[in-house]
Design an enzyme around this catalytic site. Structure first.
Site, PDB file in Angstrom:
ATOM      1  N   TYR A 140       0.853  -1.206   0.000  1.00 44.90           N
ATOM      2  CA  TYR A 140       0.000   0.000   0.000  1.00 44.90           C
ATOM      3  C   TYR A 140       0.880   1.243   0.000  1.00 44.90           C
ATOM      4  CZ  TYR A 140      -3.770  -3.204   0.788  1.00 44.90           C
ATOM      5  OH  TYR A 140      -4.654  -4.229   0.609  1.00 44.90           O
ATOM      6  N   SER A 141       0.580   2.180  -0.879  1.00 41.67           N
ATOM      7  CA  SER A 141       1.309   3.446  -0.897  1.00 41.67           C
ATOM      8  C   SER A 141       1.020   4.207   0.387  1.00 41.67           C
ATOM      9  CB  SER A 141       0.835   4.328  -2.054  1.00 41.67           C
ATOM     10  OG  SER A 141       1.010   3.677  -3.266  1.00 41.67           O
ATOM     11  N   CYS A 317       0.333   7.571 -10.569  1.00 41.63           N
ATOM     12  CA  CYS A 317       0.023   6.501  -9.625  1.00 41.63           C
ATOM     13  C   CYS A 317      -1.448   6.134  -9.698  1.00 41.63           C
ATOM     14  CB  CYS A 317       0.373   6.957  -8.200  1.00 41.63           C
ATOM     15  SG  CYS A 317       0.314   5.615  -7.019  1.00 41.63           S
ATOM     16  N   GLU A 357       4.076   4.484 -10.984  1.00 40.96           N
ATOM     17  CA  GLU A 357       3.739   3.321 -10.162  1.00 40.96           C
ATOM     18  C   GLU A 357       2.251   3.072 -10.358  1.00 40.96           C
ATOM     19  OE1 GLU A 357       6.223   2.390  -6.370  1.00 40.96           O
ATOM     20  OE2 GLU A 357       4.231   2.977  -5.692  1.00 40.96           O
ATOM     21  N   TYR A 359      -0.910  -0.012 -11.127  1.00 40.45           N
ATOM     22  CA  TYR A 359      -1.156  -1.405 -10.797  1.00 40.45           C
ATOM     23  C   TYR A 359      -2.513  -1.831 -11.312  1.00 40.45           C
ATOM     24  CZ  TYR A 359      -1.388  -5.641  -7.973  1.00 40.45           C
ATOM     25  OH  TYR A 359      -1.473  -6.937  -7.566  1.00 40.45           O
TER      26      TYR A 359
HETATM   27  C1  LIG Z   1       3.011  -0.646  -5.195  1.00 40.83           C
HETATM   28  C2  LIG Z   1       1.533  -0.859  -4.877  1.00 40.83           C
HETATM   29  C3  LIG Z   1       0.862   0.091  -4.148  1.00 40.83           C
HETATM   30  C4  LIG Z   1      -0.501  -0.083  -3.875  1.00 40.83           C
HETATM   31  N1  LIG Z   1      -1.133   0.879  -3.155  1.00 40.83           N
HETATM   32  C5  LIG Z   1      -2.436   0.755  -2.891  1.00 40.83           C
HETATM   33  C6  LIG Z   1      -3.115   1.779  -2.164  1.00 40.83           C
HETATM   34  O1  LIG Z   1      -2.520   2.797  -1.778  1.00 40.83           O
HETATM   35  N2  LIG Z   1      -4.422   1.598  -1.899  1.00 40.83           N
HETATM   36  C7  LIG Z   1      -5.103   0.488  -2.326  1.00 40.83           C
HETATM   37  O2  LIG Z   1      -6.298   0.381  -2.042  1.00 40.83           O
HETATM   38  N3  LIG Z   1      -4.476  -0.478  -3.023  1.00 40.83           N
HETATM   39  C8  LIG Z   1      -3.171  -0.380  -3.303  1.00 40.83           C
HETATM   40  N4  LIG Z   1      -2.526  -1.376  -3.981  1.00 40.83           N
HETATM   41  C9  LIG Z   1      -3.248  -2.635  -4.257  1.00 40.83           C
HETATM   42  C10 LIG Z   1      -3.134  -3.599  -3.026  1.00 40.83           C
HETATM   43  O3  LIG Z   1      -1.798  -4.058  -2.905  1.00 40.83           O
HETATM   44  C11 LIG Z   1      -4.005  -4.853  -3.126  1.00 40.83           C
HETATM   45  O4  LIG Z   1      -3.722  -5.502  -4.338  1.00 40.83           O
HETATM   46  C12 LIG Z   1      -5.486  -4.567  -3.052  1.00 40.83           C
HETATM   47  O5  LIG Z   1      -5.831  -3.967  -1.809  1.00 40.83           O
HETATM   48  C13 LIG Z   1      -6.275  -5.878  -3.167  1.00 40.83           C
HETATM   49  O6  LIG Z   1      -5.831  -6.759  -2.168  1.00 40.83           O
HETATM   50  P1  LIG Z   1      -6.821  -7.749  -1.416  1.00 40.83           P
HETATM   51  O7  LIG Z   1      -6.023  -8.587  -0.496  1.00 40.83           O
HETATM   52  O8  LIG Z   1      -7.989  -7.019  -0.847  1.00 40.83           O
HETATM   53  O9  LIG Z   1      -7.388  -8.615  -2.601  1.00 40.83           O
HETATM   54  P2  LIG Z   1      -6.994 -10.159  -2.905  1.00 40.83           P
HETATM   55  O10 LIG Z   1      -7.655 -11.044  -1.917  1.00 40.83           O
HETATM   56  O11 LIG Z   1      -5.530 -10.251  -3.060  1.00 40.83           O
HETATM   57  O12 LIG Z   1      -7.708 -10.304  -4.281  1.00 40.83           O
HETATM   58  C14 LIG Z   1      -7.175  -9.700  -5.413  1.00 40.83           C
HETATM   59  C15 LIG Z   1      -7.349 -10.654  -6.565  1.00 40.83           C
HETATM   60  O13 LIG Z   1      -8.729 -10.745  -6.839  1.00 40.83           O
HETATM   61  C16 LIG Z   1      -8.908 -10.896  -8.217  1.00 40.83           C
HETATM   62  N5  LIG Z   1      -9.790  -9.832  -8.688  1.00 40.83           N
HETATM   63  C17 LIG Z   1      -9.772  -8.532  -8.323  1.00 40.83           C
HETATM   64  N6  LIG Z   1     -10.746  -7.849  -8.941  1.00 40.83           N
HETATM   65  C18 LIG Z   1     -11.395  -8.741  -9.703  1.00 40.83           C
HETATM   66  C19 LIG Z   1     -12.494  -8.645 -10.587  1.00 40.83           C
HETATM   67  N7  LIG Z   1     -13.110  -7.491 -10.799  1.00 40.83           N
HETATM   68  N8  LIG Z   1     -12.895  -9.775 -11.218  1.00 40.83           N
HETATM   69  C20 LIG Z   1     -12.274 -10.969 -11.009  1.00 40.83           C
HETATM   70  N9  LIG Z   1     -11.226 -11.101 -10.193  1.00 40.83           N
HETATM   71  C21 LIG Z   1     -10.802 -10.023  -9.548  1.00 40.83           C
HETATM   72  C22 LIG Z   1      -7.556 -10.843  -8.880  1.00 40.83           C
HETATM   73  O14 LIG Z   1      -7.105 -12.160  -9.057  1.00 40.83           O
HETATM   74  C23 LIG Z   1      -6.714 -10.160  -7.849  1.00 40.83           C
HETATM   75  O15 LIG Z   1      -5.371 -10.517  -7.912  1.00 40.83           O
HETATM   76  C24 LIG Z   1      -1.186  -1.225  -4.316  1.00 40.83           C
HETATM   77  C25 LIG Z   1      -0.488  -2.186  -5.059  1.00 40.83           C
HETATM   78  C26 LIG Z   1       0.837  -2.004  -5.348  1.00 40.83           C
HETATM   79  C27 LIG Z   1       1.554  -3.048  -6.158  1.00 40.83           C
HETATM   80  N1  LIG Z   2       1.524   2.541  -6.078  1.00 38.87           N
HETATM   81  C1  LIG Z   2       0.620   1.898  -6.793  1.00 38.87           C
HETATM   82  O1  LIG Z   2       0.925   1.172  -7.691  1.00 38.87           O
HETATM   83  C2  LIG Z   2      -0.786   2.111  -6.442  1.00 38.87           C
HETATM   84  C3  LIG Z   2      -1.129   2.935  -5.377  1.00 38.87           C
HETATM   85  C4  LIG Z   2      -2.455   3.135  -5.086  1.00 38.87           C
HETATM   86  C5  LIG Z   2      -3.421   2.485  -5.847  1.00 38.87           C
HETATM   87  N2  LIG Z   2      -3.049   1.665  -6.843  1.00 38.87           N
HETATM   88  C6  LIG Z   2      -4.045   1.004  -7.688  1.00 38.87           C
HETATM   89  O2  LIG Z   2      -4.761   2.040  -8.321  1.00 38.87           O
HETATM   90  C7  LIG Z   2      -6.071   1.597  -8.605  1.00 38.87           C
HETATM   91  C8  LIG Z   2      -7.048   2.680  -8.150  1.00 38.87           C
HETATM   92  O3  LIG Z   2      -8.288   2.151  -8.154  1.00 38.87           O
HETATM   93  P1  LIG Z   2      -9.511   2.747  -7.350  1.00 38.87           P
HETATM   94  O4  LIG Z   2     -10.493   1.645  -7.266  1.00 38.87           O
HETATM   95  O5  LIG Z   2      -9.037   3.428  -6.118  1.00 38.87           O
HETATM   96  O6  LIG Z   2      -9.979   3.847  -8.369  1.00 38.87           O
HETATM   97  P2  LIG Z   2     -11.439   4.392  -8.671  1.00 38.87           P
HETATM   98  O7  LIG Z   2     -11.985   5.009  -7.447  1.00 38.87           O
HETATM   99  O8  LIG Z   2     -12.228   3.335  -9.342  1.00 38.87           O
HETATM  100  O9  LIG Z   2     -11.077   5.533  -9.703  1.00 38.87           O
HETATM  101  C9  LIG Z   2     -10.421   5.227 -10.891  1.00 38.87           C
HETATM  102  C10 LIG Z   2     -10.785   6.282 -11.905  1.00 38.87           C
HETATM  103  O10 LIG Z   2     -10.031   6.039 -13.084  1.00 38.87           O
HETATM  104  C11 LIG Z   2     -10.941   5.895 -14.171  1.00 38.87           C
HETATM  105  N3  LIG Z   2     -10.392   5.005 -15.196  1.00 38.87           N
HETATM  106  C12 LIG Z   2     -10.772   3.756 -15.541  1.00 38.87           C
HETATM  107  N4  LIG Z   2     -10.069   3.312 -16.587  1.00 38.87           N
HETATM  108  C13 LIG Z   2      -9.210   4.312 -16.912  1.00 38.87           C
HETATM  109  C14 LIG Z   2      -8.229   4.458 -17.933  1.00 38.87           C
HETATM  110  N5  LIG Z   2      -7.977   3.508 -18.811  1.00 38.87           N
HETATM  111  N6  LIG Z   2      -7.547   5.620 -17.995  1.00 38.87           N
HETATM  112  C15 LIG Z   2      -7.769   6.608 -17.104  1.00 38.87           C
HETATM  113  N7  LIG Z   2      -8.701   6.539 -16.138  1.00 38.87           N
HETATM  114  C16 LIG Z   2      -9.414   5.390 -16.026  1.00 38.87           C
HETATM  115  C17 LIG Z   2     -12.196   5.369 -13.551  1.00 38.87           C
HETATM  116  O11 LIG Z   2     -13.308   5.638 -14.403  1.00 38.87           O
HETATM  117  P3  LIG Z   2     -14.574   4.667 -14.569  1.00 38.87           P
HETATM  118  O12 LIG Z   2     -14.580   3.735 -13.403  1.00 38.87           O
HETATM  119  O13 LIG Z   2     -15.739   5.579 -14.615  1.00 38.87           O
HETATM  120  O14 LIG Z   2     -14.330   3.971 -15.875  1.00 38.87           O
HETATM  121  C18 LIG Z   2     -12.237   6.210 -12.295  1.00 38.87           C
HETATM  122  O15 LIG Z   2     -12.698   7.507 -12.580  1.00 38.87           O
HETATM  123  C19 LIG Z   2      -6.230   0.252  -7.910  1.00 38.87           C
HETATM  124  O16 LIG Z   2      -6.054  -0.740  -8.903  1.00 38.87           O
HETATM  125  C20 LIG Z   2      -5.068   0.212  -6.928  1.00 38.87           C
HETATM  126  O17 LIG Z   2      -4.628  -1.077  -6.678  1.00 38.87           O
HETATM  127  C21 LIG Z   2      -1.749   1.489  -7.188  1.00 38.87           C
END
Ligand SMILES: Cc1cc2nc3c(=O)[nH]c(=O)nc-3n(C[C@H](O)[C@H](O)[C@H](O)COP(=O)(O)OP(=O)(O)OC[C@H]3O[C@@H](n4cnc5c(N)ncnc54)[C@H](O)[C@@H]3O)c2cc1C
Ligand SMILES: NC(=O)c1ccc[n+]([C@@H]2O[C@H](COP(=O)([O-])OP(=O)(O)OC[C@H]3O[C@@H](n4cnc5c(N)ncnc54)[C@H](OP(=O)(O)O)[C@@H]3O)[C@@H](O)[C@H]2O)c1
Length: 359
Positions: A140-141, A317, A357, A359
């Site tokens: 998690y960031s 991000c 970054e 994901y």
């Molecule tokens: C660098 C980094 C930073 C991140 N920062 C954040 C952050 O700041 N905040 C945040 O909320 N998350 C962040 N994430 C994502 C976070 O790490 C988890 O992946 C996320 O919270 C889901 O984990 P979980 O244990 O709840 O889900 P899990 O129990 O691990 O389930 C996830 C799995 O469910 C499946 N899945 C998910 N969606 C669907 C779908 N629609 N249909 C079918 N299968 C599906 C996929 O197989 C997926 O791998 C970050 C990820 C990375 C890599």
């Molecule tokens: N460091 C990291 O790598 C990091 C840190 C934090 C979060 N994450 C990831 O970031 C994602 C954030 O998801 P969330 O559920 O918090 O977001 P969210 O609330 O669903 O918001 C995402 C927004 O992006 C829009 N969107 C969808 N497809 C897009 C595209 N192709 N280009 C641009 N915008 C698009 C969505 O629009 P519509 O839904 O209306 O289509 C929505 O407005 C998660 O997958 C999380 O794991 C990664």
């Protein structure tokens, strides 16, 4: 040492109130600081007034790469021996009508998990997976600045979206770690690893132009950046550049940390620009869905000009899909000036000016 009052507002929820009424195990001074944060409650928002106290930091010689900074900590805690923190506060920060739930949470670290803005932590959810093995950590960031939401370098905050989806069999599946985190109550334990990550570290130049591109919870690292830039006073860092945040969310009720960012903009109109892309409520002139790249396209020329400067740094991000959308805009702008965007971007990345970054 310097002190600055930071004002922030989050939607009021019972957990926030519960957190105040039932302080977790922590020192008296922290309890009183914690209580002092809860100031005004009106309508459906609670205003948090945080007294952010920052300590004098040793002036460091600027190194070539911010990623080699010797003061940077990584992997202090590993999954086998995680740091056990406690939840101090956990509050839903989107409206009830927002698609999905996003929570802001603060954990104790006692200063033992020293992190920088832009790093991540791992969380090891309790219990075992389908194979009977302990759950793997999820990253998690970090959503707070290095001093943390209380300014004492003893907490870390996250911004977490609760993952719930329906699988092929029509069953509702809840993500393991995100649901564990969003359900955490004040006082409960959380196993933390890390900190990790160097990609999203802030530039050290206080005059840098910093363009931040976030979708959803991808806002997390930028909240840390912006607190450092605008809510805190540091003897060795007084931000006087241009910070420009683009935030894409589905609905206006899911605009994360909006009040905090609007306060910063009000206080520093010359240094902070703020643009939202609300995909399910806004459209461009062609009637296309307002994604972050759609909003950026309105300022394409200006953004391209800013990218020509050596001290402009772009950070992206959130959702993976945004990267292609943003690359598409840049490709046409670069082409017009006779550049190949892929090559141009490679150079920017080399200079740590293009940081992704997703994901
Ligand atoms: C660098 C980094 C930073 C991140 N920062 C954040 C952050 O700041 N905040 C945040 O909320 N998350 C962040 N994430 C994502 C976070 O790490 C988890 O992946 C996320 O919270 C889901 O984990 P979980 O244990 O709840 O889900 P899990 O129990 O691990 O389930 C996830 C799995 O469910 C499946 N899945 C998910 N969606 C669907 C779908 N629609 N249909 C079918 N299968 C599906 C996929 O197989 C997926 O791998 C970050 C990820 C990375 C890599
Ligand atoms: N460091 C990291 O790598 C990091 C840190 C934090 C979060 N994450 C990831 O970031 C994602 C954030 O998801 P969330 O559920 O918090 O977001 P969210 O609330 O669903 O918001 C995402 C927004 O992006 C829009 N969107 C969808 N497809 C897009 C595209 N192709 N280009 C641009 N915008 C698009 C969505 O629009 P519509 O839904 O209306 O289509 C929505 O407005 C998660 O997958 C999380 O794991 C990664």
């Amino acid at each position: 040492m310097a002190v600055v009052a930071a004002s922030a507002a989050v939607p009021c929820t019972s957990s926030l109130v519960a957190a105040v009424q039932t302080p977790p195990r922590c020192s008296t001074s922290r309890v009183s600081l914690f209580k002092s944060m809860i100031a005004v409650r009106g309508g459906n928002t609670t205003t948090i007034l945080a007294a952010v106290v920052t300590e004098t930091q040793t002036a460091k010689k600027v190194k070539e790469s911010r990623k080699n900074d010797e003061g940077l900590s990584t992997n202090v805690f590993k999954p086998k021996e995680p740091y056990i923190g406690r939840c101090l506060l956990n509050t839903k920060i989107v409206g009830d009508d927002a698609p999905g739930e996003t929570w802001h949470m603060v954990f104790t670290t006692e200063g033992k998990v020293p992190y920088r803005e832009g790093q991540s932590i791992g969380v090891v959810p309790p219990g075992t997976d389908a194979n009977g093995k302990p759950h793997k950590l999820r990253l998690y960031s970090i959503a707070s600045s290095a001093p943390g939401d209380f300014g004492d370098y003893k907490t870390v905050s996250l911004c977490v979206k609760r993952l719930v989806y329906t699988n092929d069999k029509g069953e509702v599946v809840k993500g393991v770690c995100s649901n564990f985190l969003c359900d955490l109550k004040p006082g409960e334990e959380v196993a933390i690893t890390g900190p990790v990550g160097k990609e999203m570290l802030m530039p050290t130049d206080p005059n840098a132009t910093i363009i931040m591109l976030a979708t959803g919870t991808g806002i997390a690292p930028f909240r840390g950046f912006l607190w450092r830039m605008f809510f805190e006073k540091h003897d060795d860092y007084k931000y006087n550049g241009l910070a420009w945040l683009f935030l894409g969310v589905p609905t206006s009720s899911s605009l994360l940390y909006r009040e905090e960012f609007e306060k910063m903009q009000g206080d520093y109109p010359d240094n902070f620009r703020l643009d939202f892309a609300v995909s399910r409520e806004q459209a461009n002139a062609k009637g296309e869905k307002m994604y972050i790249q759609t909003r950026m396209a309105e300022y394409a020329e200006e953004l391209w000009q800013l990218l020509q400067k050596d001290n402009t740094f772009v950070y992206m991000c959130g959702l993976k899909g945004m990267e292609k959308g943003i690359d598409d805009i840049m490709t046409s702008l670069a082409e017009r000036d006779g550049y190949v965007w892929a090559d141009y971007k490679k150079q920017l990345k080399k200079g740590e000016q293009w940081n992704v970054e997703v994901y």
